[in-house]
Design a protein around this motif. Structure first.
Motif, PDB file in Angstrom:
ATOM      1  N   ASP A  34       0.720   3.707  -2.895  1.00  0.00           N
ATOM      2  CA  ASP A  34       0.376   5.118  -2.710  1.00  0.00           C
ATOM      3  C   ASP A  34       1.432   6.014  -3.336  1.00  0.00           C
ATOM      4  N   GLU A  35       2.677   5.616  -3.161  1.00  0.00           N
ATOM      5  CA  GLU A  35       3.749   6.417  -3.743  1.00  0.00           C
ATOM      6  C   GLU A  35       3.676   6.377  -5.267  1.00  0.00           C
ATOM      7  N   LYS A  81      -0.235  10.365 -10.514  1.00  0.00           N
ATOM      8  CA  LYS A  81      -1.070  11.556 -10.555  1.00  0.00           C
ATOM      9  C   LYS A  81      -0.235  12.806 -10.830  1.00  0.00           C
ATOM     10  N   GLU A 102       0.957   5.783  -7.017  1.00  0.00           N
ATOM     11  CA  GLU A 102      -0.223   6.532  -7.434  1.00  0.00           C
ATOM     12  C   GLU A 102       0.045   8.034  -7.367  1.00  0.00           C
ATOM     13  N   ARG A 103       0.781   8.445  -6.317  1.00  0.00           N
ATOM     14  CA  ARG A 103       1.132   9.858  -6.220  1.00  0.00           C
ATOM     15  C   ARG A 103       1.994  10.293  -7.400  1.00  0.00           C
ATOM     16  N   GLN A 143       0.827  -1.201   0.000  1.00  0.00           N
ATOM     17  CA  GLN A 143       0.000   0.000   0.000  1.00  0.00           C
ATOM     18  C   GLN A 143       0.866   1.258   0.000  1.00  0.00           C
ATOM     19  N   VAL A 144       1.922   1.191   0.814  1.00  0.00           N
ATOM     20  CA  VAL A 144       2.836   2.330   0.859  1.00  0.00           C
ATOM     21  C   VAL A 144       3.460   2.548  -0.511  1.00  0.00           C
TER      22      VAL A 144
END
Length: 965
Positions: free
Chosen positions: A225-226, A232, A228-229, A221-222
């Motif tokens: 998330d990174e 984006k 995905e960041r 997840q970490v």
């Protein structure tokens, strides 16, 4: 369990045949039970059963599909019932099975009705059996197996948890598996024990893997998330780069391809909505004069197109076709009528200047139509004795029609007709021996006719050389006496345009890429005044603006040039109108107000342009309203009258024509210098306040002679006046000097009912505070009094104003304005949303707004906010999207302060007044529509967004969107 496979490989272990009307409940239950009973833990089902509602895929031939499923099934299970016995589908399935299989492969489940076996006849008893179809009789040599489920119809729940249902289905399942029921029960127990063991092992395994997955999941997840960041961020950067490229390309194309430019600006705004993209789109819509294009049907064979003189109707003609189109709305068209075309090829179309008559010239005939009501045209009698014609034109107030007919060499003919009575046209005069007989145009006053031709006649002399016998050119005729036309002179060459000015004094003709401006004088040959150059192709048409001071020339590539002809001998080009979507131009015309010009090309595309549009709001008029300064301006509710409060007097102005405001009256009688002015809601009364603590009321029913009705004494110099829109109520506010120094603000409510003003309430505003401008909401329910602490009052009951709680610091020394359409209140540089009698918190702050110190006013639509500036200008804020307010326009600065601003009720014009004593009227152009809904206006102007090909070119990497759908 013994294997049940045979040499033949079947897709299904059983085909379930049943009546949908009788066994919709039992059939699914039997299907589920057979699939699950004795199911190994590692297989999805114990038996594969075909049941039509659960297994049948869509197909064009239902029986062919069922037949295929029967052929790949090892057994047929019949759910026997009286309904099944009568079902043609069940009978057809049994017949097919009998033809291809043995009786032992058919199993019976009785769900209702009766089955009786006659051991003597070795067949089912036909008289007592009600549940079997006729195809079942005479096929079995011995009594077959059947399972009795007649009891199941009354049960609410049928599953393997039901003991009796499990027992009966087990009998059927054993036969399908090809084992005894005892073996099947043992296999079921064994599979159950294995399943429990596997389940326990899986439970512990899952527990272990769950813990592991939680650990790894958190790590993933970490990382996710990174990622995905980063994704984006990359997508945002890509969108920013795409948007900047779109905006740059839009700017580059705005002059030469405005349609694509607007589409690119719209795309940038939709891909990344922001203040930057909205501002760019609104600016593009303001700057381009392009108003839209309507694409025609482009009928094969059409070759003549003519716009009416008011540019509202288009006539198109071709091979046997004649159509009238309504093109009065930019970017839109509507077919009005199909007319009967005269015989032969249509050569010319001519509208009368009043738009009531259409003349059609054709090689083998002609036609006159009364199109007073374009949707219901009426044929008129033809011109007596006229045969094939090449052109025509109306003049002399549409009472006269000039026609030409081409002949061989110089055998053409000019005719003048009296069409004052359209139902009885008569010939006035004829002139023969013409060479210039292809086109004809008559001046509006009927005193001059110009006939022209673009052809050239060649002659082969005896020497063998080809010489030009006649060249292209135009001939001018004096038709002051229409019964005796007189030739004035001939000029060559000519090809394309012929257009008279409205006053008949100027003519535009053309040849190649040059247009010529001629002075027309009665009884004299035309005098060449100037040449209009710089066209991209041959000039094809021209038109004068209704006032005759400007003209448009159209060229063969669809481009147009607007010319200033205030001095025809010294013309200059004002603007070039280009549209990459237009091809060869054929006709052009101004709208009656001169604000739009429309052109039609050879594909019937009609483009509209704004001719009065500048890069922003532009000044339409200015008048001196006071020798010193104007403190305030107000506009009557009907928009016909403006009132200005000057240093010496109050003046009323007629602003019906925004281009030429006229002073109506000067209203005197103040004790001091006027400071504010306001109209009552019905427009009957006008109030003026001064710095000598007086408010004067006038009855302005007679605008030229207002009548004084009352004088009110106030507590101090008047700062503002406001009438209630719903009640006979006037609020006055101002400042009162204190004996100890400084000032206090005050406000007073006056009841005006009965024509005798009476004081209702008086308020002392916050100490040491200047009073600002007070205002009522559009429904009269709220009153804002700046400087009054909370400053907001509920006026639902005018006799009992109710003080509302509000931020005391929000209105100190600020001017206010309510929006008429949107529920908004502007307080200086803040905008609040109004909800009933409460205001939104926090307010929307106008970005980077300086302390301008002037008054504010809302546009009637509520999407623009005008703010006066004591430094000499006025700012228009676009607040159509309150999330992205921005400066939409800033008016050119004046020498002195701008002290007040006001919009006309129609929203087209802004009035400003200030320290230089001038009243100015500003045309807002497209700005209100752009601020209200830029997307809608852009879609209307550009006739849609980017197509897929353009999207791939300009917006690579992003999924296509139809932005105007």
């Amino acid at each position: 369990m013994p294997s049940t496979h045979t040499a033949t490989r079947y897709a299904y272990d059983a085909f379930l045949s049943y009546s949908h009307g009788a066994d919709t409940k039992v059939a699914p239950a039997v299907h589920r039970a057979l699939s699950r009973l004795a199911k190994p833990w590692n297989r999805p089902r114990a038996l594969r059963i075909f049941r039509d509602q659960a297994s049948l895929e869509a197909g064009p031939d239902l029986w062919a599909t069922i037949e295929a499923k029967l052929s790949t099934s090892r057994h047929l299970v019949l759910l026997a019932s009286p309904q099944a016995a009568r079902s043609p589908w069940v009978g057809q399935e049994i017949a097919h099975w009998k033809q291809h299989r043995e009786p032992a492969t058919l199993l019976i489940v009785l769900t209702s009705g009766t089955i009786h076996w006659d051991h003597t006849a070795r067949d089912f008893d036909r008289t007592r059996t009600t549940a079997l179809p006729p195809q079942m009789f005479g096929w079995f040599a011995a009594e077959p197996l059947w399972v009795d489920l007649t009891w199941a119809g009354s049960e609410t729940e049928l599953s393997l948890d039901h003991a009796r249902f499990r027992q009966d289905v087990g009998t059927l399942a054993a036969a399908l598996h090809g084992v005894s029921k005892d073996v099947l029960d043992s296999e079921e127990a064994r599979q159950h024990a294995r399943t429990v063991g596997v389940r326990r092992a899986l439970t512990w395994s899952l527990a272990f893997f769950l813990v592991a997955s939680l650990v790894f999941g958190v790590m993933a997840q970490v990382r996710g998330d990174e990622a995905e960041r980063q994704r984006k961020e990359a997508d945002g950067q890509r969108r920013v780069a795409t948007v900047r490229a779109l905006l740059a390309e839009s700017e580059n194309r705005l002059a030469g391809d405005p349609r694509t430019a607007v589409r690119l600006g719209l795309t940038a705004y939709r891909v990344r909505p922001s203040t930057e993209t909205r501002t760019a789109l609104v600016n593009a819509l303001q700057r381009t004069p392009y108003a839209g294009v309507s694409l025609g049907p482009d009928d094969v064979g059409q070759f003549v197109r003519q716009l009416s003189h008011d540019a509202g109707v288009l006539a198109t003609a071709g091979e046997g076709t004649l159509k009238l189109w309504d093109v009065s709305q930019p970017g839109r068209r509507r077919l009005l009528h199909r007319l009967t075309a005269p015989r032969g090829n249509v050569e010319d179309l001519a509208f009368s200047r009043d738009g009531r008559t259409l003349f059609v010239a054709a090689t083998q005939g002609h036609a006159l139509w009364d199109i007073t009501t374009p949707g219901k045209p009426r044929p008129l009698p033809g011109l007596p004795g006229a045969t094939g014609l090449n052109g025509g034109g109306f003049g002399d107030g549409d009472r006269t029609l000039a026609t030409v007919r081409e002949g061989k060499g110089s055998s053409g003919r000019l005719d003048l007709w009296d069409v004052a009575a359209p139902d009885r046209p008569r010939r006035l005069a004829s002139v023969t021996g013409l060479y210039d007989a292809t086109r004809v145009q008559m001046s509006p006053d009927g005193k001059t006719v110009v006939s022209a031709t673009g052809k050239i006649t060649l002659d082969e002399a005896d020497t063998g050389k080809i010489t030009i016998e006649h060249g292209s050119g135009m001939t001018a005729w004096d038709t002051s006496d229409p019964t005796r036309p007189r030739r004035l002179g001939r000029d060559a060459p000519w090809a394309g345009a012929l257009a008279f000015s409205p006053d008949s004094r100027t003519l535009i003709s053309s040849h190649a890429r040059t247009a010529y401006v001629w002075r027309i004088r009665p009884m004299r040959a035309p005098q060449l005044l100037s040449q209009l150059r710089g066209h991209r192709a041959d000039v094809t048409a021209a038109a004068f603006r209704p006032d005759g001071k400007a003209a448009i020339t159209l060229d063969g590539r669809g481009g147009a040039v607007r010319w200033d002809l205030a001095r025809p001998d010294k013309p200059h080009a004002r603007r070039r109108l280009l549209d990459a979507d237009l091809s060869r131009g054929e006709d052009v015309a101004f709208t009656p107000d001169g604000r739009h010009v429309r052109e039609v090309d050879f594909r019937d595309a009609v483009a509209s342009w704004r001719t009065d549009l500048g890069p922003g709001p532009w000044q339409r008029a200015q008048v001196a309203a006071d020798p010193v300064a104007v403190a305030a301006v107000a506009i009557s509710p009907d928009g016909r009258t403006a009132a200005t409060a000057g240093m010496q007097a109050l003046m009323l102005w007629d602003i019906t024509d925004h281009d030429t405001p006229r002073r109506l009256s000067v209203v005197r009688g103040f004790s001091g210098n006027p400071t504010d002015v306001a109209f009552s809601a019905d427009g009957r009364y006008v109030a003026g306040g001064d710095d000598a603590s007086r408010v004067v009321l006038w009855d302005a029913s007679n605008r030229r002679h207002p009548r004084k009705t009352a004088t009110l004494r106030t507590r101090g110099p008047v700062a503002s006046l406001a009438f209630s829109p719903r009640a006979p109520l006037l609020v006055t506010s101002g400042n009162q000097p204190r004996l100890t120094g400084g000032i206090d603000g005050w406000a007073t409510l006056w009841n005006l009912k009965g024509g005798r003003p009476a004081q209702m309430r008086s308020y002392t505003l916050k100490s040491f505070t200047n009073a600002g401008v007070a205002s009522f909401s559009a429904d009269g329910r709220l009153l804002a009094l700046p400087g009054a602490g909370s400053g907001l009052f509920d006026m639902s009951d005018p006799n009992r104003p109710r003080h509302l709680t509000w931020d005391p610091g929000a209105v100190l020394q600020q001017d206010t304005a309510f929006s008429a359409k949107r529920k908004l209140l502007a307080v200086g540089d803040s905008v609040y949303q109004v909800n009933g009698t409460s205001l939104s918190e926090p307010a929307v702050e106008l970005p980077d707004a300086p302390d301008r110190g002037g008054r504010v006013a809302f546009h009637p639509d509520g999407d623009l906010l005008a703010e006066a500036d004591d430094r000499g200008t006025a700012v228009l804020w676009d607040i159509g999207d309150l999330r992205r307010p921005h400066v939409a326009a800033e008016l050119p600065p004046a020498d002195e302060s701008v002290d007040d601003v006001a919009f006309t009720p129609d929203g087209r014009t802004l009035l400003t007044a200030g320290g230089d004593g001038m009243l100015r009227l500003w045309d807002l152009g497209r700005l209100p529509a752009a601020a209200h809904d830029p997307k809608r206006l852009a879609c209307q102007v550009a006739a849609g967004g980017l197509d897929r090909t353009q999207w791939l070119r300009y917006v690579p990497g992003l999924a296509y969107q139809d932005l105007c759908r």
